[in-house]
Design an enzyme around this catalytic site. Sequence first.
Site, mmCIF file in Angstrom:
data_model
loop_
_atom_site.group_PDB
_atom_site.id
_atom_site.type_symbol
_atom_site.label_atom_id
_atom_site.label_comp_id
_atom_site.label_asym_id
_atom_site.label_seq_id
_atom_site.Cartn_x
_atom_site.Cartn_y
_atom_site.Cartn_z
ATOM 1 N N GLU A 80 47.500 43.462 30.744
ATOM 2 C CA GLU A 80 47.432 43.939 32.395
ATOM 3 C C GLU A 80 48.023 42.637 32.966
ATOM 4 O O GLU A 80 47.593 41.745 33.204
ATOM 5 C CB GLU A 80 46.203 44.128 32.925
ATOM 6 C CG GLU A 80 46.024 44.431 34.388
ATOM 7 C CD GLU A 80 44.730 44.668 35.146
ATOM 8 O OE1 GLU A 80 43.774 44.790 34.136
ATOM 9 O OE2 GLU A 80 44.708 44.394 36.009
ATOM 10 N N ARG A 130 49.937 39.916 41.520
ATOM 11 C CA ARG A 130 49.425 38.990 42.479
ATOM 12 C C ARG A 130 50.374 37.710 42.662
ATOM 13 O O ARG A 130 49.878 36.935 43.484
ATOM 14 C CB ARG A 130 48.217 38.637 41.850
ATOM 15 C CG ARG A 130 47.075 39.708 41.708
ATOM 16 C CD ARG A 130 45.488 39.148 41.300
ATOM 17 N NE ARG A 130 44.921 40.207 40.848
ATOM 18 C CZ ARG A 130 43.765 40.196 40.143
ATOM 19 N NH1 ARG A 130 43.009 39.028 40.156
ATOM 20 N NH2 ARG A 130 43.313 41.387 39.798
ATOM 21 N N LYS A 185 38.341 51.926 36.054
ATOM 22 C CA LYS A 185 38.214 50.763 36.138
ATOM 23 C C LYS A 185 36.897 50.560 36.938
ATOM 24 O O LYS A 185 36.886 50.875 38.133
ATOM 25 C CB LYS A 185 39.196 49.787 36.534
ATOM 26 C CG LYS A 185 38.957 48.259 36.974
ATOM 27 C CD LYS A 185 40.398 47.593 36.990
ATOM 28 C CE LYS A 185 40.152 46.198 37.849
ATOM 29 N NZ LYS A 185 40.952 45.150 37.824
HETATM 30 C C1 3PG Z 1 40.144 41.955 37.769
HETATM 31 O O1 3PG Z 1 40.986 41.991 38.677
HETATM 32 O O2 3PG Z 1 39.867 42.713 37.047
HETATM 33 C C2 3PG Z 1 39.409 40.769 37.850
HETATM 34 O O3 3PG Z 1 39.960 39.836 38.612
HETATM 35 C C3 3PG Z 1 38.959 40.220 36.420
HETATM 36 O O4 3PG Z 1 37.836 39.419 36.887
HETATM 37 P P1 3PG Z 1 37.499 38.209 36.122
HETATM 38 O O5 3PG Z 1 38.478 37.316 36.770
HETATM 39 O O6 3PG Z 1 35.834 37.884 36.519
HETATM 40 O O7 3PG Z 1 37.409 38.438 34.473
#
Ligand code: 3PG
Length: 216
Positions: A47, A51, A135
């Site tokens: 993914e 960002r 999700k």
């Molecule tokens: C996402 O967008 O899925 C999160 O930023 C992932 O979360 P994490 O950094 O706690 O793994």
Amino acid sequence: MTAATRQEQLAAIFKSATVIPVLTIERVEDAVPLARALVAGGVRVLEVTLRTPVAVEAAKAMIAEVPEAIVGIGTILNGDDLAKARALGAKFGISPGATPELLKAAAASDLPFAPGIATASELMQALAAGFDLVKFFPAEQSGGIKALRALAGPFPNILICPTGGIGEANAASWLAEPNVVAVGGSWLCPAADIRSGNWAGITAMCARAMKSLKPA
Ligand code: 3PG
């Protein structure tokens, strides 16, 4: 493509993944070595989050140069982002939440798409728009596995990819839940390792995770 086919494709991609790294790429030149490092560790479904300013170019480079990777686009916030993901050749899209506008655009698109939900009402909106694989974000912060089990009560057939607060210590517990098709997270590609080009370290971490998490 029918909505049912699109959802089947999405479920197949997520089930094949087990783990989906959430990638934030700051420098476009990191994209290809990072994708190669992940694939070498057995992690193929990626993914790339929208960002950073180079995210689109980074995803394009991965798609062009690392054909073993199944590249999706994350942090899709609106219909324009969704169109961008489809145009660059992403295999799926994923979002942290969902607005009515985004759900409408995704329902009209043939790009396999997983909207983000954290509550029963958000899940009901996703289901009403035809999205049964969602999700769950931010998963740990929103109540963790207990919250997931509670949501699965009224909605036993939903498929879930939790992200947010998932790492080596708790990924297996999430994957043991019957509704969970894959887990996502940034832990497999720490920013410091990307910055320093520690590709061997990322491969080793992925290989270890896949060995312990992927059913034989
Ligand atoms: C996402 O967008 O899925 C999160 O930023 C992932 O979360 P994490 O950094 O706690 O793994």
